[in-house]
Design a protein around this motif. Structure first.
Motif, mmCIF file in Angstrom:
data_model
loop_
_atom_site.group_PDB
_atom_site.id
_atom_site.type_symbol
_atom_site.label_atom_id
_atom_site.label_comp_id
_atom_site.label_asym_id
_atom_site.label_seq_id
_atom_site.Cartn_x
_atom_site.Cartn_y
_atom_site.Cartn_z
ATOM 1 N N LEU A 103 -3.946 0.099 8.440
ATOM 2 C CA LEU A 103 -3.480 1.311 7.764
ATOM 3 C C LEU A 103 -3.517 2.515 8.702
ATOM 4 O O LEU A 103 -2.609 3.363 8.669
ATOM 5 C CB LEU A 103 -4.309 1.572 6.510
ATOM 6 C CG LEU A 103 -4.057 0.620 5.341
ATOM 7 C CD1 LEU A 103 -5.025 0.901 4.202
ATOM 8 C CD2 LEU A 103 -2.621 0.686 4.875
ATOM 9 N N LEU A 104 -4.547 2.597 9.544
ATOM 10 C CA LEU A 104 -4.594 3.679 10.534
ATOM 11 C C LEU A 104 -3.417 3.577 11.495
ATOM 12 O O LEU A 104 -2.785 4.589 11.831
ATOM 13 C CB LEU A 104 -5.909 3.637 11.318
ATOM 14 C CG LEU A 104 -7.143 4.193 10.628
ATOM 15 C CD1 LEU A 104 -8.396 3.830 11.403
ATOM 16 C CD2 LEU A 104 -7.030 5.692 10.463
ATOM 17 N N TYR A 105 -3.095 2.375 11.921
ATOM 18 C CA TYR A 105 -1.984 2.175 12.838
ATOM 19 C C TYR A 105 -0.656 2.532 12.165
ATOM 20 O O TYR A 105 0.199 3.177 12.772
ATOM 21 C CB TYR A 105 -1.954 0.727 13.339
ATOM 22 C CG TYR A 105 -1.000 0.529 14.487
ATOM 23 C CD1 TYR A 105 -1.319 0.988 15.755
ATOM 24 C CD2 TYR A 105 0.228 -0.097 14.307
ATOM 25 C CE1 TYR A 105 -0.449 0.822 16.815
ATOM 26 C CE2 TYR A 105 1.107 -0.267 15.352
ATOM 27 C CZ TYR A 105 0.760 0.192 16.615
ATOM 28 O OH TYR A 105 1.638 0.035 17.653
ATOM 29 N N ARG A 129 -1.424 9.954 0.720
ATOM 30 C CA ARG A 129 -2.034 8.905 -0.113
ATOM 31 C C ARG A 129 -2.708 7.846 0.742
ATOM 32 O O ARG A 129 -3.809 7.385 0.431
ATOM 33 C CB ARG A 129 -0.973 8.245 -0.997
ATOM 34 C CG ARG A 129 -0.690 8.959 -2.290
ATOM 35 C CD ARG A 129 0.116 8.092 -3.247
ATOM 36 N NE ARG A 129 1.312 7.511 -2.685
ATOM 37 C CZ ARG A 129 2.518 8.098 -2.649
ATOM 38 N NH1 ARG A 129 2.665 9.308 -3.152
ATOM 39 N NH2 ARG A 129 3.558 7.475 -2.121
ATOM 40 N N GLU A 130 -2.057 7.460 1.816
ATOM 41 C CA GLU A 130 -2.638 6.432 2.685
ATOM 42 C C GLU A 130 -3.876 6.953 3.406
ATOM 43 O O GLU A 130 -4.844 6.219 3.582
ATOM 44 C CB GLU A 130 -1.604 5.904 3.684
ATOM 45 C CG GLU A 130 -0.509 5.095 3.041
ATOM 46 C CD GLU A 130 -1.012 3.993 2.123
ATOM 47 O OE1 GLU A 130 -1.929 3.247 2.508
ATOM 48 O OE2 GLU A 130 -0.499 3.892 0.996
ATOM 49 N N ILE A 131 -3.861 8.216 3.805
ATOM 50 C CA ILE A 131 -5.044 8.819 4.444
ATOM 51 C C ILE A 131 -6.219 8.809 3.468
ATOM 52 O O ILE A 131 -7.341 8.433 3.829
ATOM 53 C CB ILE A 131 -4.733 10.256 4.941
ATOM 54 C CG1 ILE A 131 -3.726 10.240 6.092
ATOM 55 C CG2 ILE A 131 -6.010 10.990 5.342
ATOM 56 C CD1 ILE A 131 -4.216 9.603 7.366
ATOM 57 N N LYS A 132 -5.978 9.197 2.202
ATOM 58 C CA LYS A 132 -7.048 9.183 1.197
ATOM 59 C C LYS A 132 -7.536 7.764 0.943
ATOM 60 O O LYS A 132 -8.739 7.525 0.783
ATOM 61 C CB LYS A 132 -6.556 9.811 -0.107
ATOM 62 C CG LYS A 132 -6.436 11.304 -0.037
ATOM 63 C CD LYS A 132 -5.974 11.891 -1.346
ATOM 64 C CE LYS A 132 -5.802 13.392 -1.208
ATOM 65 N NZ LYS A 132 -5.250 13.997 -2.420
ATOM 66 N N GLU A 154 -9.840 11.274 11.923
ATOM 67 C CA GLU A 154 -9.791 12.713 12.209
ATOM 68 C C GLU A 154 -8.654 13.043 13.196
ATOM 69 O O GLU A 154 -8.031 14.095 13.092
ATOM 70 C CB GLU A 154 -11.136 13.212 12.760
ATOM 71 C CG GLU A 154 -12.262 13.177 11.756
ATOM 72 C CD GLU A 154 -11.965 13.966 10.507
ATOM 73 O OE1 GLU A 154 -11.395 15.072 10.584
ATOM 74 O OE2 GLU A 154 -12.293 13.465 9.405
ATOM 75 N N ASN A 155 -8.409 12.146 14.141
ATOM 76 C CA ASN A 155 -7.273 12.349 15.059
ATOM 77 C C ASN A 155 -5.953 12.375 14.315
ATOM 78 O O ASN A 155 -5.041 13.125 14.664
ATOM 79 C CB ASN A 155 -7.229 11.255 16.134
ATOM 80 C CG ASN A 155 -8.350 11.393 17.136
ATOM 81 O OD1 ASN A 155 -8.925 12.470 17.302
ATOM 82 N ND2 ASN A 155 -8.684 10.302 17.790
#
Length: 158
Positions: A103-105, A129-132, A154-155
């Motif tokens: 998900l981060l990628y 939404r994906e960040i949350k 955070e980046n």
């Protein structure tokens, strides 16, 4: 026909001989592509999770490179399709670290997409939404992993 519960299936599968079990699994794999993909993951790729993640990242790269950027309509449609693919692979793995890493990628690739997603509110909302979702998943991990993934998150936020 009533569908059996997982417990009923488990007890029945324990009583079946090996050859019949193989026949059942092969027959099940013929019905849906997802069944075959899950079986492939379980048999061949579950042993080396890092290679699995690497292969999915390559697939994500290819999918993002093929997005038609002529209109935000096509971009949104493609991004949703990519996210659906990523979540399907995450379901196969069922490993929290893999889920967060993928998900981060995905978010990283979405953020670097040209034209910028900031020009379209629906893409910004999807990104948010994906960040949350990632933040919630990170909180369930071990402290050391939480720290590592929080730095990556955070980046993306800044």
């Amino acid at each position: 026909m009533n569908t059996a519960t997982v417990k009923q299936l488990k007890t029945e599968l324990n009583d079946i001989d090996r050859l019949k079990l193989i026949d059942i699994i092969l027959r099940l794999s013929k019905f849906k592509k997802e069944n075959k993909e899950l079986l492939t993951y379980l048999l061949f790729e579950s042993e080396n999770e890092q290679d699995y993640v690497h292969e999915i990242k390559i697939e994500i790269d290819e999918a993002f490179s093929q997005i038609n950027t002529s209109s935000f309509f096509y971009i949104k449609k493609s991004v949703r399709k990519i996210l659906k693919m990523v979540k399907t692979y995450i379901r196969y793995s069922n490993v929290k670290e893999t889920e967060i890493e993928l998900l981060l990628y995905f978010c990283k690739k979405l953020r670097s997409l040209k034209p910028s997603i900031t020009k379209n509110q629906q893409l910004v909302n999807l990104y948010g939404r994906e960040i949350k979702n990632i933040e919630k998943k990170i909180n369930t991990l071990h402290e050391d992993l939480q720290y590592d993934f929080t730095l990556l998150l955070e980046n993306l936020k800044s």
